[in-house]
Write a protein that holds these residues in place. Structure first.
Motif, PDB file in Angstrom:
ATOM      1  N   MET A   1      44.552  21.790  20.142  1.00  0.00           N
ATOM      2  CA  MET A   1      44.902  22.991  20.875  1.00  0.00           C
ATOM      3  C   MET A   1      45.697  22.598  22.107  1.00  0.00           C
ATOM      4  O   MET A   1      45.379  21.633  22.779  1.00  0.00           O
ATOM      5  N   SER A   2      46.686  23.364  22.425  1.00  0.00           N
ATOM      6  CA  SER A   2      47.491  23.140  23.616  1.00  0.00           C
ATOM      7  C   SER A   2      46.670  23.462  24.857  1.00  0.00           C
ATOM      8  O   SER A   2      46.022  24.489  24.933  1.00  0.00           O
ATOM      9  N   HIS A   3      46.705  22.577  25.840  1.00  0.00           N
ATOM     10  CA  HIS A   3      45.905  22.780  27.043  1.00  0.00           C
ATOM     11  C   HIS A   3      46.591  23.668  28.066  1.00  0.00           C
ATOM     12  O   HIS A   3      46.002  24.018  29.074  1.00  0.00           O
ATOM     13  N   ASP A   4      47.833  24.021  27.843  1.00  0.00           N
ATOM     14  CA  ASP A   4      48.544  24.857  28.804  1.00  0.00           C
ATOM     15  C   ASP A   4      48.494  26.342  28.432  1.00  0.00           C
ATOM     16  O   ASP A   4      49.113  27.154  29.076  1.00  0.00           O
ATOM     17  N   SER A   5      47.731  26.674  27.414  1.00  0.00           N
ATOM     18  CA  SER A   5      47.634  28.069  26.972  1.00  0.00           C
ATOM     19  C   SER A   5      46.321  28.686  27.444  1.00  0.00           C
ATOM     20  O   SER A   5      45.269  28.060  27.392  1.00  0.00           O
ATOM     21  N   ARG A   6      46.394  29.921  27.855  1.00  0.00           N
ATOM     22  CA  ARG A   6      45.198  30.662  28.276  1.00  0.00           C
ATOM     23  C   ARG A   6      44.403  31.083  27.043  1.00  0.00           C
ATOM     24  O   ARG A   6      44.955  31.654  26.107  1.00  0.00           O
ATOM     25  N   VAL A   7      43.105  30.826  27.051  1.00  0.00           N
ATOM     26  CA  VAL A   7      42.234  31.170  25.926  1.00  0.00           C
ATOM     27  C   VAL A   7      41.622  32.543  26.174  1.00  0.00           C
ATOM     28  O   VAL A   7      41.107  32.825  27.251  1.00  0.00           O
ATOM     29  N   THR A   8      41.679  33.396  25.154  1.00  0.00           N
ATOM     30  CA  THR A   8      41.109  34.741  25.208  1.00  0.00           C
ATOM     31  C   THR A   8      39.937  34.814  24.233  1.00  0.00           C
ATOM     32  O   THR A   8      39.980  34.204  23.165  1.00  0.00           O
ATOM     33  N   ARG A   9      38.908  35.559  24.612  1.00  0.00           N
ATOM     34  CA  ARG A   9      37.739  35.772  23.740  1.00  0.00           C
ATOM     35  C   ARG A   9      37.309  37.232  23.825  1.00  0.00           C
ATOM     36  O   ARG A   9      37.478  37.867  24.851  1.00  0.00           O
ATOM     37  N   GLU A  10      36.722  37.718  22.760  1.00  0.00           N
ATOM     38  CA  GLU A  10      36.096  39.035  22.752  1.00  0.00           C
ATOM     39  C   GLU A  10      34.599  38.829  23.004  1.00  0.00           C
ATOM     40  O   GLU A  10      34.079  37.733  22.811  1.00  0.00           O
ATOM     41  N   PRO A  11      33.877  39.880  23.397  1.00  0.00           N
ATOM     42  CA  PRO A  11      32.429  39.728  23.600  1.00  0.00           C
ATOM     43  C   PRO A  11      31.720  39.314  22.306  1.00  0.00           C
ATOM     44  O   PRO A  11      32.131  39.685  21.203  1.00  0.00           O
ATOM     45  N   GLU A  38      47.536  29.664  18.700  1.00  0.00           N
ATOM     46  CA  GLU A  38      46.451  29.223  17.843  1.00  0.00           C
ATOM     47  C   GLU A  38      45.254  30.160  17.916  1.00  0.00           C
ATOM     48  O   GLU A  38      45.066  30.847  18.913  1.00  0.00           O
ATOM     49  N   VAL A  39      44.451  30.147  16.841  1.00  0.00           N
ATOM     50  CA  VAL A  39      43.242  30.966  16.763  1.00  0.00           C
ATOM     51  C   VAL A  39      42.087  30.059  16.356  1.00  0.00           C
ATOM     52  O   VAL A  39      42.204  29.286  15.406  1.00  0.00           O
ATOM     53  N   THR A  52      34.037  25.875  12.255  1.00  0.00           N
ATOM     54  CA  THR A  52      35.054  26.406  13.163  1.00  0.00           C
ATOM     55  C   THR A  52      36.255  25.480  13.106  1.00  0.00           C
ATOM     56  O   THR A  52      36.110  24.269  12.884  1.00  0.00           O
ATOM     57  N   ALA A  53      37.434  26.051  13.318  1.00  0.00           N
ATOM     58  CA  ALA A  53      38.664  25.264  13.371  1.00  0.00           C
ATOM     59  C   ALA A  53      39.720  26.042  14.135  1.00  0.00           C
ATOM     60  O   ALA A  53      39.749  27.277  14.076  1.00  0.00           O
ATOM     61  N   TRP A  54      40.566  25.305  14.863  1.00  0.00           N
ATOM     62  CA  TRP A  54      41.743  25.909  15.488  1.00  0.00           C
ATOM     63  C   TRP A  54      42.839  25.927  14.436  1.00  0.00           C
ATOM     64  O   TRP A  54      43.110  24.913  13.794  1.00  0.00           O
ATOM     65  N   VAL A  55      43.434  27.096  14.226  1.00  0.00           N
ATOM     66  CA  VAL A  55      44.423  27.317  13.170  1.00  0.00           C
ATOM     67  C   VAL A  55      45.682  27.910  13.804  1.00  0.00           C
ATOM     68  O   VAL A  55      45.566  28.738  14.723  1.00  0.00           O
ATOM     69  N   PRO A  56      46.873  27.539  13.326  1.00  0.00           N
ATOM     70  CA  PRO A  56      48.083  28.178  13.855  1.00  0.00           C
ATOM     71  C   PRO A  56      47.988  29.701  13.698  1.00  0.00           C
ATOM     72  O   PRO A  56      47.555  30.203  12.652  1.00  0.00           O
ATOM     73  N   ALA A  57      48.383  30.425  14.721  1.00  0.00           N
ATOM     74  CA  ALA A  57      48.298  31.897  14.686  1.00  0.00           C
ATOM     75  C   ALA A  57      49.064  32.472  13.499  1.00  0.00           C
ATOM     76  O   ALA A  57      48.665  33.496  12.940  1.00  0.00           O
ATOM     77  N   SER A  58      50.128  31.812  13.080  1.00  0.00           N
ATOM     78  CA  SER A  58      50.915  32.312  11.944  1.00  0.00           C
ATOM     79  C   SER A  58      50.137  32.258  10.631  1.00  0.00           C
ATOM     80  O   SER A  58      50.527  32.903   9.653  1.00  0.00           O
ATOM     81  N   ALA A  59      49.017  31.513  10.582  1.00  0.00           N
ATOM     82  CA  ALA A  59      48.210  31.399   9.365  1.00  0.00           C
ATOM     83  C   ALA A  59      46.998  32.324   9.393  1.00  0.00           C
ATOM     84  O   ALA A  59      46.128  32.240   8.527  1.00  0.00           O
TER      85      ALA A  59
END
Length: 98
Positions: A1-11, A38-39, A52-59
């Motif tokens: 995962m890129s460390h310069d990206s802001r991570v968002t989460r839902e409750p 990424e997701v 769990t896995a980080w996956v490209p958002a396009s996938a």
């Protein structure tokens, strides 16, 4: 995962359901975190283990809870079914007494 990206989460218990391409297979699960590119997907594998896995958002594609082959038993049903679960009168879901 890129460390310069802001991570968002839902409750917790309200994460969106997704269908993700991971390698050569497709899995249904939940998006538990994401960035612009990424997701982080959570799913149960064929052996019943949580993965769990980080996956490209396009996938990754968002799907409804009812489309998912796997459904989290701890979901907030009122969030996913604000007018009552399919085939159920509103206000009679598992969380109705809360």
């Amino acid at each position: 995962m890129s460390h310069d990206s802001r991570v968002t989460r839902e409750p917790y218990r309200r994460e969106p359901y997704v269908r993700a391409r991971i390698g050569a297979r497709s899995v249904d699960g939940k998006a538990i975190a994401w960035t612009r590119t990424e997701v982080q997907v959570k799913w149960v594998d064929g052996d019943g283990s949580m993965r769990t896995a980080w996956v490209p958002a396009s996938a990754v594609r968002r799907i409804s809870r009812d489309e998912s082959a796997w459904r989290d038993p701890y979901d907030d049903y009122g969030f996913y079914y604000p007018h009552g679960a399919p085939g159920q009168a509103p206000g009679n879901g598992p969380d109705a007494a809360k």
